[in-house]
Design a protein around this motif. Structure first.
Motif, short mmCIF file in Angstrom:
data_model
loop_
_atom_site.label_atom_id
_atom_site.label_comp_id
_atom_site.label_asym_id
_atom_site.label_seq_id
_atom_site.Cartn_x
_atom_site.Cartn_y
_atom_site.Cartn_z
N ILE A 35 0.87 -1.18 0.00
CA ILE A 35 0.00 0.00 0.00
C ILE A 35 0.91 1.22 0.00
N GLU A 36 0.72 2.08 -1.01
CA GLU A 36 1.63 3.20 -1.18
C GLU A 36 0.85 4.40 -1.70
N GLU A 37 0.88 5.52 -0.96
CA GLU A 37 0.23 6.76 -1.38
C GLU A 37 -1.22 6.53 -1.81
N ASN A 38 -2.01 5.94 -0.90
CA ASN A 38 -3.43 5.72 -1.13
C ASN A 38 -3.71 4.79 -2.30
N THR A 39 -2.71 3.95 -2.63
CA THR A 39 -2.87 2.98 -3.73
C THR A 39 -2.53 1.59 -3.21
N LEU A 40 -3.42 0.65 -3.49
CA LEU A 40 -3.17 -0.75 -3.16
C LEU A 40 -2.67 -1.46 -4.42
N TRP A 41 -1.45 -1.97 -4.33
CA TRP A 41 -0.86 -2.73 -5.44
C TRP A 41 -1.17 -4.21 -5.21
N ILE A 42 -1.67 -4.86 -6.25
CA ILE A 42 -1.98 -6.29 -6.13
C ILE A 42 -1.42 -7.05 -7.33
N ALA A 43 -1.10 -8.31 -7.10
CA ALA A 43 -0.75 -9.22 -8.20
C ALA A 43 -1.98 -10.05 -8.50
N MET A 44 -2.36 -10.12 -9.78
CA MET A 44 -3.56 -10.84 -10.18
C MET A 44 -3.24 -11.82 -11.31
N ALA A 45 -3.86 -12.98 -11.24
CA ALA A 45 -3.71 -13.92 -12.35
C ALA A 45 -4.38 -13.36 -13.60
#
Length: 516
Positions: free
Chosen positions: A45-55
């Motif tokens: 979670i960085e600067e109000n952004t959630l980074w996710i890895a998705m298939a």
């Protein structure tokens, strides 16, 4: 930012397993069941952004649900489904398939075996055939390939069993399995390489061919007995990682025309020198690829054949059946070759046959383990090669080393210590006009500051003056003095040139070169 922009921005990038977080990213009320169903895992979670890895980064239903539930922007990066599920289990689950949990699972019901007595081969085979052990070895191999390792070391010690990867020439220790799994892991690797798992007193060699990350990769396996059990090393031979371009392996551009003229000669001997792991084989393969054509018959004699080259006849040395470098070379010259590669000149017999082959109309390439280019001449004379024959056949000598390259992503200027600069014996003017760089460390280089390697070279052309020194059986120091006076760029000097270009560091050059 629109959701479509979110996924398109990262389209094409597929995460590798080691890029997933080591610790869970805390997101309130986010269940592992939902992550498994939607096949995604949080990265940060960085600067109000959630980074996710998705298939499936185009799964907008899941992205919308996360955005509404947490009020965050969503950045989706593509990942392999297996890696995502393993990361969910490792970070948030209980019955997991990560290395840590595979180790835990593999340890159940497996007990330490004394390495001092005979072990039952069937029992070892049963241990090595258990699913957790198979998954553990496969994961260790997959991680090594993803991390661009050249070797995997399995090393038994008195109270631990180490696993280390050699990456860019440096060994890195990873999380190691407990000693009680030592026999099962070693046996599994030996079964894959079709080695005798009951024989633990003698060294063994074998090969494995696997499809890893959609690439066919060869693994050369070597075992040796130690006082605490068998030590096993897997050399990873990725054909796709072989660079057959002189520019890309670090060959100095000002030297290239001279080297191309040299390898275009109809006969004579060309040597490449350096210690094990200095890139000699890659340079010779690249050279052969440059002169490979329908007009040339090229035969190689190697121990072992590391990479298969199209259009070139390659022979694997096998001393057990009498096929040595010397005996193989005798047979090769009767095959009417134009170009011969002898993997290594190890003894007087091979050296003499190599010189005779070069005298009788063949262009011959080979390697020697010497510290620099002039040292190769002294080594051959010490082996008993006649000085007048050597002076007549030797065309040129290339010495080389491999240095790590500064990571381009986290490179920054810095000022090295004074003692390092003094060690390079630099001209004050050169120092003033040079910006030095170092890698800070980032995810891309795994916080090492380096990514990839390049070669530094020292080229000694054998001209009339050098031939006179060979006839007089001059020593290495005298040969080097003459060569430098005639303009030879030493290993350290070529290393300095790459420091000035911002490719590597002074520390790297000093690490692989001797003071000259």
């Amino acid at each position: 930012m629109a959701i479509s922009d979110t996924t398109n921005k990262n389209k094409g990038k597929v995460l590798t397993y080691h890029e997933y977080p080591k610790e869970p990213v805390v997101v309130d009320n986010l269940s592992s069941k939902f992550m498994k169903q939607a096949k995604f895992v949080p990265l940060k979670i960085e600067e109000n952004t959630l980074w996710i890895a998705m298939a499936d980064p185009s799964d907008f239903t899941t992205i919308d649900a996360l955005k509404m539930a947490y009020g965050l922007s969503i950045q989706a990066v593509e990942g392999r489904e297996d890696d995502i599920l393993e990361s969910i289990e490792r970070l948030y689950g209980m019955g997991r398939q990560s290395i840590e949990t595979i180790i835990e699972e593999a340890g159940k019901g497996v007990y330490e075996i004394s390495t001092g007595g005979e072990e039952d081969a069937n029992y070892l085979r049963d241990l090595a055939s258990e699913a957790p052990i198979i998954r553990l070895v496969n994961r260790l191999i997959l991680n090594a390939v993803e991390m661009r390792a050249s070797d995997i070391h399995f090393e038994p010690f008195e109270d631990e069993f180490k696993v280390r990867y050699r990456i860019d020439g440096i060994l890195h220790e990873i999380e190691s399995p407990p000693p009680r799994l030592q026999s099962a892991i070693i046996s599994r690797a030996k079964i894959m390489a079709k080695l005798d798992i009951a024989e633990r007193r003698l060294p063994q060699d074998g090969r494995i061919k696997l499809k890893v990350l959609d690439k066919e990769i060869d693994f050369r396996v070597s075992t040796i007995p130690t006082i605490f059990g068998e030590s096993l090393v897997m050399r990873i031979l990725d054909r796709e990682s072989l660079i057959l371009d002189l520019d890309k392996i670090g060959f100095p551009r000002e030297l290239l025309p001279e080297y191309l003229r040299l390898i275009g000669q109809p006969y004579g001997m060309i040597l490449v020198t350096g210690p094990t792991g200095s890139g000699k084989t890659s340079t010779l393969y690249t050279t052969l690829n440059k002169i490979n054509s329908s007009e040339n018959k090229i035969i190689t004699l190697e121990d072992p054949v590391e990479y298969q080259l199209k259009g070139i006849n390659q022979i694997h040395v096998n001393a057990k059946i009498g096929l040595t470098f010397a005996s193989g070379l005798r047979s090769i010259v009767r095959q009417d070759p134009d170009v011969i590669l002898v993997g290594e000149i190890r003894d007087r017999e091979t050296a003499e046959i190599a010189v005779q082959s070069a005298l009788t109309g063949h262009l011959l390439f080979s390697t020697l383990h010497t510290n620099d280019a002039p040292g190769a001449i002294t080594r051959l004379l010490d082996m008993g090669v006649e000085n007048f024959l050597l002076s007549s056949t030797l065309l040129g000598i290339l010495a080389q080393r491999l240095v790590r390259m500064i990571c381009r992503r986290c490179r920054k200027p810095y000022e090295p210590e004074e003692r390092l600069i003094r060690s390079m014996n630099l001209d004050p003017e050169e120092r003033r006009n040079t910006t030095f760089y170092i890698g800070e460390g980032c995810e891309e280089c795994r916080n090492t500051g380096f990514r990839g390697r390049t070669a530094i070279f020292e080229y000694l052309p054998v001209d009339d003056e050098i031939r006179k020194e060979i006839i007089q059986s001059s020593g290495t120091d005298k040969l080097r003095d003459v060569a430098v006076r005639k303009g030879m760029v030493t290993l350290r000097r070529d290393g300095w040139n790459k420091v000035r270009q911002g490719i590597t560091t002074i520390q790297e050059v000093l690490r692989v070169t001797l003071e000259q």
